[in-house]
Structure formats: C-alpha cells, structure tokens
Design a protein around this motif. Sequence first.
Motif, PDB file in Angstrom:
ATOM      1  N   GLY A 146       0.803  -1.213   0.000  1.00  0.00           N
ATOM      2  CA  GLY A 146       0.000   0.000   0.000  1.00  0.00           C
ATOM      3  C   GLY A 146       0.835   1.262   0.000  1.00  0.00           C
ATOM      4  N   LEU A 147       0.240   2.330   0.510  1.00  0.00           N
ATOM      5  CA  LEU A 147       0.869   3.654   0.534  1.00  0.00           C
ATOM      6  C   LEU A 147       0.701   4.263   1.916  1.00  0.00           C
ATOM      7  N   ASP A 148       1.815   4.687   2.506  1.00  0.00           N
ATOM      8  CA  ASP A 148       1.786   5.315   3.822  1.00  0.00           C
ATOM      9  C   ASP A 148       2.453   6.678   3.737  1.00  0.00           C
ATOM     10  N   TYR A 149       1.625   7.730   3.736  1.00  0.00           N
ATOM     11  CA  TYR A 149       2.132   9.095   3.693  1.00  0.00           C
ATOM     12  C   TYR A 149       2.099   9.729   5.089  1.00  0.00           C
ATOM     13  N   PHE A 150       1.846   8.908   6.093  1.00  0.00           N
ATOM     14  CA  PHE A 150       1.779   9.395   7.468  1.00  0.00           C
ATOM     15  C   PHE A 150       3.169   9.489   8.095  1.00  0.00           C
ATOM     16  N   HIS A 151       3.937   8.409   7.972  1.00  0.00           N
ATOM     17  CA  HIS A 151       5.260   8.378   8.587  1.00  0.00           C
ATOM     18  C   HIS A 151       6.257   9.190   7.761  1.00  0.00           C
ATOM     19  N   PRO A 152       7.198   9.862   8.415  1.00  0.00           N
ATOM     20  CA  PRO A 152       8.176  10.672   7.676  1.00  0.00           C
ATOM     21  C   PRO A 152       9.116   9.809   6.853  1.00  0.00           C
ATOM     22  N   ALA A 153       9.677  10.401   5.818  1.00  0.00           N
ATOM     23  CA  ALA A 153      10.642   9.689   4.988  1.00  0.00           C
ATOM     24  C   ALA A 153      11.875   9.337   5.819  1.00  0.00           C
ATOM     25  N   PRO A 154      12.449   8.147   5.617  1.00  0.00           N
ATOM     26  CA  PRO A 154      13.656   7.780   6.361  1.00  0.00           C
ATOM     27  C   PRO A 154      14.853   8.620   5.929  1.00  0.00           C
ATOM     28  N   GLU A 155      15.893   8.550   6.692  1.00  0.00           N
ATOM     29  CA  GLU A 155      17.101   9.331   6.399  1.00  0.00           C
ATOM     30  C   GLU A 155      17.631   8.996   5.008  1.00  0.00           C
ATOM     31  N   TRP A 188      16.136   9.958   2.232  1.00  0.00           N
ATOM     32  CA  TRP A 188      15.007   9.982   1.303  1.00  0.00           C
ATOM     33  C   TRP A 188      14.231  11.286   1.491  1.00  0.00           C
ATOM     34  N   THR A 189      13.705  11.807   0.389  1.00  0.00           N
ATOM     35  CA  THR A 189      12.738  12.885   0.482  1.00  0.00           C
ATOM     36  C   THR A 189      11.343  12.274   0.535  1.00  0.00           C
ATOM     37  N   ASP A 190      10.358  13.062   0.973  1.00  0.00           N
ATOM     38  CA  ASP A 190       8.985  12.561   0.940  1.00  0.00           C
ATOM     39  C   ASP A 190       8.603  12.144  -0.474  1.00  0.00           C
ATOM     40  N   GLU A 191       9.025  12.929  -1.460  1.00  0.00           N
ATOM     41  CA  GLU A 191       8.672  12.625  -2.847  1.00  0.00           C
ATOM     42  C   GLU A 191       9.265  11.306  -3.307  1.00  0.00           C
ATOM     43  N   SER A 192      10.549  11.076  -3.026  1.00  0.00           N
ATOM     44  CA  SER A 192      11.185   9.835  -3.476  1.00  0.00           C
ATOM     45  C   SER A 192      10.662   8.627  -2.703  1.00  0.00           C
ATOM     46  N   TYR A 193      10.384   8.829  -1.427  1.00  0.00           N
ATOM     47  CA  TYR A 193       9.868   7.742  -0.588  1.00  0.00           C
ATOM     48  C   TYR A 193       8.477   7.320  -1.051  1.00  0.00           C
ATOM     49  N   HIS A 194       7.629   8.285  -1.320  1.00  0.00           N
ATOM     50  CA  HIS A 194       6.267   7.967  -1.773  1.00  0.00           C
ATOM     51  C   HIS A 194       6.280   7.382  -3.181  1.00  0.00           C
ATOM     52  N   GLN A 195       7.173   7.849  -4.022  1.00  0.00           N
ATOM     53  CA  GLN A 195       7.276   7.283  -5.366  1.00  0.00           C
ATOM     54  C   GLN A 195       7.715   5.821  -5.297  1.00  0.00           C
ATOM     55  N   ILE A 234      -5.447  -8.796  -3.230  1.00  0.00           N
ATOM     56  CA  ILE A 234      -4.400  -7.974  -2.626  1.00  0.00           C
ATOM     57  C   ILE A 234      -4.950  -7.192  -1.434  1.00  0.00           C
ATOM     58  N   VAL A 235      -4.101  -7.011  -0.417  1.00  0.00           N
ATOM     59  CA  VAL A 235      -4.467  -6.323   0.823  1.00  0.00           C
ATOM     60  C   VAL A 235      -3.732  -4.989   0.875  1.00  0.00           C
ATOM     61  N   ILE A 236      -4.492  -3.890   0.971  1.00  0.00           N
ATOM     62  CA  ILE A 236      -3.956  -2.540   0.831  1.00  0.00           C
ATOM     63  C   ILE A 236      -4.020  -1.771   2.160  1.00  0.00           C
ATOM     64  N   HIS A 237      -2.927  -1.083   2.449  1.00  0.00           N
ATOM     65  CA  HIS A 237      -2.827  -0.152   3.575  1.00  0.00           C
ATOM     66  C   HIS A 237      -2.694   1.257   3.011  1.00  0.00           C
ATOM     67  N   THR A 238      -3.489   2.186   3.501  1.00  0.00           N
ATOM     68  CA  THR A 238      -3.293   3.602   3.177  1.00  0.00           C
ATOM     69  C   THR A 238      -3.379   4.404   4.466  1.00  0.00           C
ATOM     70  N   ARG A 239      -2.548   5.458   4.541  1.00  0.00           N
ATOM     71  CA  ARG A 239      -2.582   6.318   5.724  1.00  0.00           C
ATOM     72  C   ARG A 239      -1.968   7.667   5.374  1.00  0.00           C
ATOM     73  N   ASP A 240      -2.610   8.721   5.853  1.00  0.00           N
ATOM     74  CA  ASP A 240      -2.152  10.087   5.618  1.00  0.00           C
ATOM     75  C   ASP A 240      -2.081  10.853   6.931  1.00  0.00           C
ATOM     76  N   LYS A 241      -1.202  11.865   6.979  1.00  0.00           N
ATOM     77  CA  LYS A 241      -1.214  12.793   8.109  1.00  0.00           C
ATOM     78  C   LYS A 241      -2.484  13.629   8.082  1.00  0.00           C
ATOM     79  N   SER A 242      -2.860  14.043   6.892  1.00  0.00           N
ATOM     80  CA  SER A 242      -4.103  14.785   6.684  1.00  0.00           C
ATOM     81  C   SER A 242      -4.518  14.590   5.240  1.00  0.00           C
ATOM     82  N   GLY A 243      -5.777  14.808   4.966  1.00  0.00           N
ATOM     83  CA  GLY A 243      -6.251  14.623   3.607  1.00  0.00           C
ATOM     84  C   GLY A 243      -6.373  13.152   3.241  1.00  0.00           C
ATOM     85  N   LYS A 244      -6.433  12.890   1.920  1.00  0.00           N
ATOM     86  CA  LYS A 244      -6.710  11.540   1.432  1.00  0.00           C
ATOM     87  C   LYS A 244      -5.778  11.139   0.285  1.00  0.00           C
ATOM     88  N   GLN A 245      -4.599  11.766   0.185  1.00  0.00           N
ATOM     89  CA  GLN A 245      -3.781  11.560  -1.008  1.00  0.00           C
ATOM     90  C   GLN A 245      -3.335  10.115  -1.182  1.00  0.00           C
TER      91      GLN A 245
END
Length: 270
Positions: A95-104, A106-113, A133-144
């Motif tokens: 899935g896609l997890d935009y909640f947790h920060p990018a690891p050292e 990585w940028t948010d953009e490269s991590y999410h890509q 398939i089993v999907i995980h999604t999570r955001d800090k805010s919004g629904k991206q």
Amino acid sequence: MFTDSHCHLASHKFTKEELKTIVLDAKANGIYRMVTLATSLEDCPANIAIAENFPEVFCAIGIHPCDVHLTPDNYLEELTSFALHPKCVAIGETGLDYFHPAPEGWTDESYHQRQRELLRQHFLLAKKLNKNIVIHTRDKSGKQSLYDALEIYREFANDVQAVFHCFLGPWENATPILELGGLISFTGITTFKSAKDCLAAATSVPKGKFMLETDSPYLAPTPHRGKRNEPAFTKYIAQHIATSRNESLDELAQHTEETVNDFFGFHTNI
C-alpha cells in the motif's frame, strides 16, 4: 464463527511459545480461521512457518509501504517464491503510507514514489498469480494516499480485487473503493467511542463488501483497548458491528464469511 482476516502472528509481540495458546484461544472464542500477513521479505518465512504449523492459519505475502526503503530492487523473485506457497492466499500487506516521515536519505517525494512503484509491482504479481491484494493507506491529513492507491488499483480492477484494510471512514471514502469492486475491512477501532465515522461506515456498508480483522497485535478493541491485541478479540468487533447493523451474530458471520471465502479463495470452512 468468524475469520480474523488480518493479523500479524509473526510480530515480536507474540512469542513462538505462546502461538499455540493464541490460536486455541481464538477458536474458543469462535474465531476459527486467521490470516497472518507479512510486511517485509525477512518477515515472510516466519509467517509461512506459522501457517504450516497451524491448519487454522493462512498467510499473505507482501512488503509494507514503510519497508520499501529497505527492500532491494530485485526483491520480486524472492517474494514470488514465498507467494507460491500453498498456504499463501493473498498478496499483501502492501500500500501507501504518507503518514510516517521519509527515512534518512530519502525525500517525501522519493519515498512515496518508491511506495507507488512497489504497490504497482504487487498488483502485477497478484494478477500473475491469480490472487487478491491487501492494501494499507494512511495520511497525516487529507486523502492523497487513498487517491493514489485507487489510481493504481483502477489499472488492475478487472483482474485483481483489493481490500482496503483498517478502514476508518468516513463512509464517502468507501464509495470509490466499492465502485472498483473492492472491499473494506474493519478493526477494533469500530468499538472506540471517538470513532463515530468508522462505526457509521461499518453500519452503512452493504453485505458482501466488508470483512472483519484485528490487525493484532495492534488496535485492541474495547474492553481491551491499550493492551496487546489478538485474534480472539475479533468477537468484540463482531458483536459491536452486529449490534450497530441490527443483525444477529449468525447473520453477520454468514455474509462476512462468504466474503472472506470469495476474497481469499477458501472453498470450504475449516
């Protein structure tokens, strides 16, 4: 009787020595089948071993989005070999997890890509192996993360069914998932007093469009909130949702188990 459609029995929070007791406790509480999910390549053998050791347990194989930065580019060959195991019944958790920060490093953009790339590859594997398939999604805010996952799902919706696990609501977020033929799944969060959107979604969703899960060892339902979760606690989730839907436990079990059987390819109950 119910299936815990999503748990993590290979978690370090469960010791190998207590797994037999955990499975027996689940069965004693009417949870006769469990699906344990891998979240990394390193996690796969342990989940497969648990499924091999317990007839009541099956597994799903995948890379969690928070592990993509640790996953080598050539991971698919090894992941495929795990997914071919006869007790592997789905691909995931991915899935896609935009909640947790990018690891050292990585940028948010490269991590999410990177997450989106692996999610698409998981869909391709699911299509190749004729699994869902089993999907995980999570955001800090919004629904991206949800929107991005749905965009990828749309490419494969004719061949692969996706369940968006640990669905939180609101109900409007379920509509595009169901329109693609997908499912949603509910955890112990439905029992939390503050989670009105989650319970409202569980109440509104049509029969045949959802499953029950614990996501254990996380998200223990009331009355065990804050403690380690386990598959036996599926009963509390079932009781709460059945009451909210004005259904008996038997009615809820009948249609959710039919959904579980269809999604995972179970032809008969244990």
